[in-house]
Design an enzyme around this catalytic site. Structure first.
Site, PDB file in Angstrom:
ATOM      1  N   GLU A  94      11.673  13.773   0.501  1.00  0.00           N
ATOM      2  CA  GLU A  94      12.725  13.084  -0.227  1.00  0.00           C
ATOM      3  C   GLU A  94      13.322  14.113  -1.196  1.00  0.00           C
ATOM      4  OE1 GLU A  94      11.438   9.639  -2.423  1.00  0.00           O
ATOM      5  OE2 GLU A  94      13.447   9.381  -3.284  1.00  0.00           O
ATOM      6  N   ARG A 152      -4.019  13.441   1.171  1.00  0.00           N
ATOM      7  CA  ARG A 152      -3.148  14.397   0.488  1.00  0.00           C
ATOM      8  C   ARG A 152      -3.981  15.455  -0.216  1.00  0.00           C
ATOM      9  NH1 ARG A 152       1.103  13.036  -3.210  1.00  0.00           N
ATOM     10  NH2 ARG A 152       1.879  11.647  -1.647  1.00  0.00           N
ATOM     11  N   LYS A 167       5.853  14.676  -8.211  1.00  0.00           N
ATOM     12  CA  LYS A 167       7.189  15.132  -8.602  1.00  0.00           C
ATOM     13  C   LYS A 167       7.635  14.463  -9.896  1.00  0.00           C
ATOM     14  CE  LYS A 167       8.727  14.670  -4.276  1.00  0.00           C
ATOM     15  NZ  LYS A 167       9.614  14.621  -3.110  1.00  0.00           N
TER      16      LYS A 167
HETATM   17  P1  ATP Z   1       5.172  13.187  -4.790  1.00  0.00           P
HETATM   18  O1  ATP Z   1       4.034  12.226  -4.859  1.00  0.00           O
HETATM   19  O2  ATP Z   1       4.860  14.550  -5.273  1.00  0.00           O
HETATM   20  O3  ATP Z   1       6.443  12.648  -5.374  1.00  0.00           O
HETATM   21  P2  ATP Z   1       6.048  12.429  -2.190  1.00  0.00           P
HETATM   22  O4  ATP Z   1       5.007  12.047  -1.224  1.00  0.00           O
HETATM   23  O5  ATP Z   1       6.822  11.337  -2.803  1.00  0.00           O
HETATM   24  O6  ATP Z   1       5.416  13.411  -3.257  1.00  0.00           O
HETATM   25  P3  ATP Z   1       7.911  13.363  -0.264  1.00  0.00           P
HETATM   26  O7  ATP Z   1       9.083  14.210  -0.465  1.00  0.00           O
HETATM   27  O8  ATP Z   1       8.120  11.945   0.116  1.00  0.00           O
HETATM   28  O9  ATP Z   1       7.072  13.449  -1.596  1.00  0.00           O
HETATM   29  O10 ATP Z   1       6.888  14.053   0.733  1.00  0.00           O
HETATM   30  C1  ATP Z   1       7.243  14.646   1.963  1.00  0.00           C
HETATM   31  C2  ATP Z   1       6.014  14.742   2.818  1.00  0.00           C
HETATM   32  O11 ATP Z   1       5.024  15.546   2.160  1.00  0.00           O
HETATM   33  C3  ATP Z   1       5.392  13.388   3.059  1.00  0.00           C
HETATM   34  O12 ATP Z   1       5.064  13.291   4.436  1.00  0.00           O
HETATM   35  C4  ATP Z   1       4.170  13.378   2.203  1.00  0.00           C
HETATM   36  O13 ATP Z   1       3.178  12.585   2.775  1.00  0.00           O
HETATM   37  C5  ATP Z   1       3.797  14.861   2.136  1.00  0.00           C
HETATM   38  N1  ATP Z   1       3.067  15.157   0.901  1.00  0.00           N
HETATM   39  C6  ATP Z   1       3.460  14.900  -0.363  1.00  0.00           C
HETATM   40  N2  ATP Z   1       2.517  15.250  -1.247  1.00  0.00           N
HETATM   41  C7  ATP Z   1       1.482  15.763  -0.533  1.00  0.00           C
HETATM   42  C8  ATP Z   1       0.201  16.297  -0.862  1.00  0.00           C
HETATM   43  N3  ATP Z   1      -0.224  16.376  -2.120  1.00  0.00           N
HETATM   44  N4  ATP Z   1      -0.607  16.714   0.147  1.00  0.00           N
HETATM   45  C9  ATP Z   1      -0.185  16.642   1.423  1.00  0.00           C
HETATM   46  N5  ATP Z   1       1.002  16.152   1.797  1.00  0.00           N
HETATM   47  C10 ATP Z   1       1.845  15.706   0.849  1.00  0.00           C
HETATM   48 MG    MG Z   2       7.705   9.932  -1.116  1.00  0.00          MG
END
Ligand code: ATP
Ligand code: MG
Length: 569
Positions: free
Chosen positions: A41, A267, A277
């Protein structure tokens, strides 16, 4: 990506449970090829957690001869920005992966998603709800308490079609109505209790501008985007496990062109680090760091600026593996992977962070000798460079003690040391200022020890780095420590910001580096001999370089592992 991506350090990701699932799917011809996607995102910069997901998705595609898409999940215009889209593309490329022509945006599918929403309404499987967000939450119930149907749940198909069309046309203000799937308000899975598919949001979208004032939810956009792109294995993190039945429900109830499946892995979490984020954005907005690319940030932009090589991040992703249960990885493991690469690759250079003047009394005033110094003792092919040697030198202040303890093998009155690749020197006199602080050392050198060895075979116990005072280039050096003071920031309900390490950055002025580093290339990481790894920062100007300390030389993880305290390898 090179073949040694998952270097000799640790086993690769092969053999994890997701690889097993895919191998079985291929063997049974449930799929004919493998298509994965990385779906960020664009509401912030990528962090090291994302690099885990990137390595997994692109790695699988490479392994099975398939392809991996980069798809922006841009369904929330309020938080998304073009700057984030650009940084994400740059970071994925830097990490060493290429999506080729497969760059997509969920926003490209808005028209198709709208049609599918209309399809569900026509089948009596979706309805327009006038409850407020607050009321919807209340009606939804809890884990122990069933949900209650909204009073608007039984609207006629015609009325729903009309209202949804008017939602799109912009007739209603934000929050006035939503479109919900009509599934099961009594389901044990809360995600099944008539989830929201569309909300009204009068907001400018970075890509679609003001074409839309209704936007699909994650749940309604993600699986359908996968289906449109022919994704075979939609791999995400564990928090989406409870959404999987919903993912499947939409796929089963819509005339989609393909039937993707979702798989979840744990994760990545790291000690002394926050990978959210939301929190990272706060650090940036509150000015607690220099920006998203601050060398202390766990963002890929920050790690790059710090001097962490992409190869080390890929190796690290392989080291932590793919698990089904959440865990926290020690940051020392990441640092170990970085040192392993830099020890092999980084050129050695001389730098003096806290200078003390040395005058060699028996060395001629105007002579400059060029000393041959090895660029990397670990790699003969890196060759040598010339470092000028003169009568007046800088050495590290910590390398001298007037009154040394027994095992202090560096410089002290009457004690001989080796200057690396130059001469042996002995300290004869200590000059002090009015306050008693040492300001200069008067020494003599032995002309027969050029290059660092003596004909009579004597071997000083200490070897120091040094710089010619006349040639040294002044530099600013920034030392970095963990951004958070404790291994689990924000645990026990504390605010993350309470755990921020106020001393995580120390800026040193008046440092010196050897002439070769006067115009170091930004992003180049070298080893300052005896001090650590340092990377030339973007704040450098010609003749006045700025260096970030990437890491010190000491590898605590390797040590702990040798003691049997880690089983990761
Ligand atoms: P955040 O919690 O940091 O805001 P998010 O999951 O909302 O992260 P996205 O941009 O939606 O961020 O993530 C893109 C991809 O990266 C998704 O498939 C998510 O599952 C993966 N991802 C995000 N954080 C992690 C992590 N700590 N370890 C492994 N994969 C991750
Ligand atoms: Mg997300």
């Amino acid at each position: 990506m090179e073949n040694d991506t998952f270097s000799s350090l640790e086993p690769s990701e092969r053999g994890n449970f997701i690889y097993d699932i895919i191998s079985a799917d291929l063997a049974a011809h449930r799929v004919e090829g493998v298509v994965t996607r990385f779906p960020p995102e664009p509401n912030g910069y990528l962090h090291i957690g994302h690099s885990k997901s990137i390595c997994l998705n692109f790695g699988i595609a490479q392994e099975f001869g398939g392809r991996c898409h980069l798809r922006f999940d841009d369904t929330n215009p309020v938080k998304e920005e073009q700057e984030y889209i650009d940084s994400i593309k740059a970071d994925v490329r830097w990490l060493g992966f290429d999506w080729g022509e497969h760059l997509y945006y969920a926003s490209d599918y808005f028209e198709q998603l709208y049609e599918w929403a209309v399809h569900l309404i026509s089948e009596g499987k979706a309805y327009v709800d006038d409850l407020s967000a607050e009321e919807i939450r209340e009606y939804r119930g809890t884990l122990t308490e069933q949900g209650r149907p909204s009073p608007w749940r039984c609207r006629s198909i015609e009325e729903n079609l009309d209202l949804f069309q008017r939602m799109r046309a912009g007739e209603f203000p934000n929050g006035a109505r939503v479109l919900r799937a009509k599934i099961d308000m009594a389901s044990g899975n809360i995600n099944f209790r008539d989830p929201v598919m569309y909300r009204i949001l009068h907001a400018e979208h970075p890509r679609t501008g003001d074409a839309w004032c209704i936007y699909p939810s994650y749940d309604f956009a993600h699986g359908q985007s996968d289906a449109i792109e022919g994704i075979t294995h939609s791999i995400c993190t564990l928090e989406f496990q409870d959404h999987r039945p919903l993912y499947d429900w939409f796929i089963a109830n819509l005339p989609v062109p393909s039937h993707p499946h979702q798989y979840e892995f744990a994760r990545l979490n790291l000690t002394y680090t926050v990978l959210s984020k939301r929190v990272l954005l706060r650090l940036v907005k509150d000015g607690l760091v220099r920006g998203w690319d601050d060398p202390r940030m766990p963002t890929l932009a920050g790690l790059r600026r710090r001097g962490f090589p992409a190869e080390a991040l890929r190796t690290f992703a392989g080291m932590v593996g793919v698990a089904r249960a959440d865990s926290v990885v020690e940051i020392e493991m990441l640092e170990h992977a970085v040192r392993d690469v830099l020890n092999r690759a980084a050129l050695r250079r001389f730098a003096v962070l806290n200078p003390l003047k040395v005058v060699i009394e028996n060395y001629p005033e105007d002579t400059v000798e060029q000393m041959d110094v090895s660029n990397n003792p670990e790699d003969e092919s890196a060759g040598t460079r010339q470092v000028p040697f003169t009568r007046e030198l800088w050495i590290e202040r910590e390398d001298f003690l007037e009154d040394p303890p027994k095992k202090f093998f560096r410089l002290a009155p009457g004690q001989e040391v080796r200057l690396r690749s130059a001469y042996f020197i002995t300290c004869n006199e200590v000059i002090k200022d009015a306050s008693g602080a040492v300001v200069e050392l008067r020494c003599t050198y032995d002309p027969q020890t050029r290059g660092g060895s003596a004909p009579d075979g004597r071997r000083p116990k200490g070897t120091l780095h040094w710089l010619s005072a006349a040639h040294a280039v002044p530099a600013e050096v920034r030392l970095y420590d963990h951004l958070f003071v404790c291994p689990h920031p924000g645990s026990d309900g504390r605010d993350f910001l309470e755990d921020v390490n106020a001393d995580s950055e120390t800026v040193l002025h008046g440092c010196y580096v050897e002439p070769a580093l006067g115009d170091a290339t930004v992003g180049e990481t070298v080893q300052f001999e005896r001090l650590g790894y340092f990377c030339a920062d973007v704040d450098s100007a010609p003749g006045t370089p700025v260096f970030n300390r990437t890491l010190t030389l000491k590898d605590t993880w390797a040590k702990l592992k040798a003691q049997g305290r880690h089983d990761a390898g």
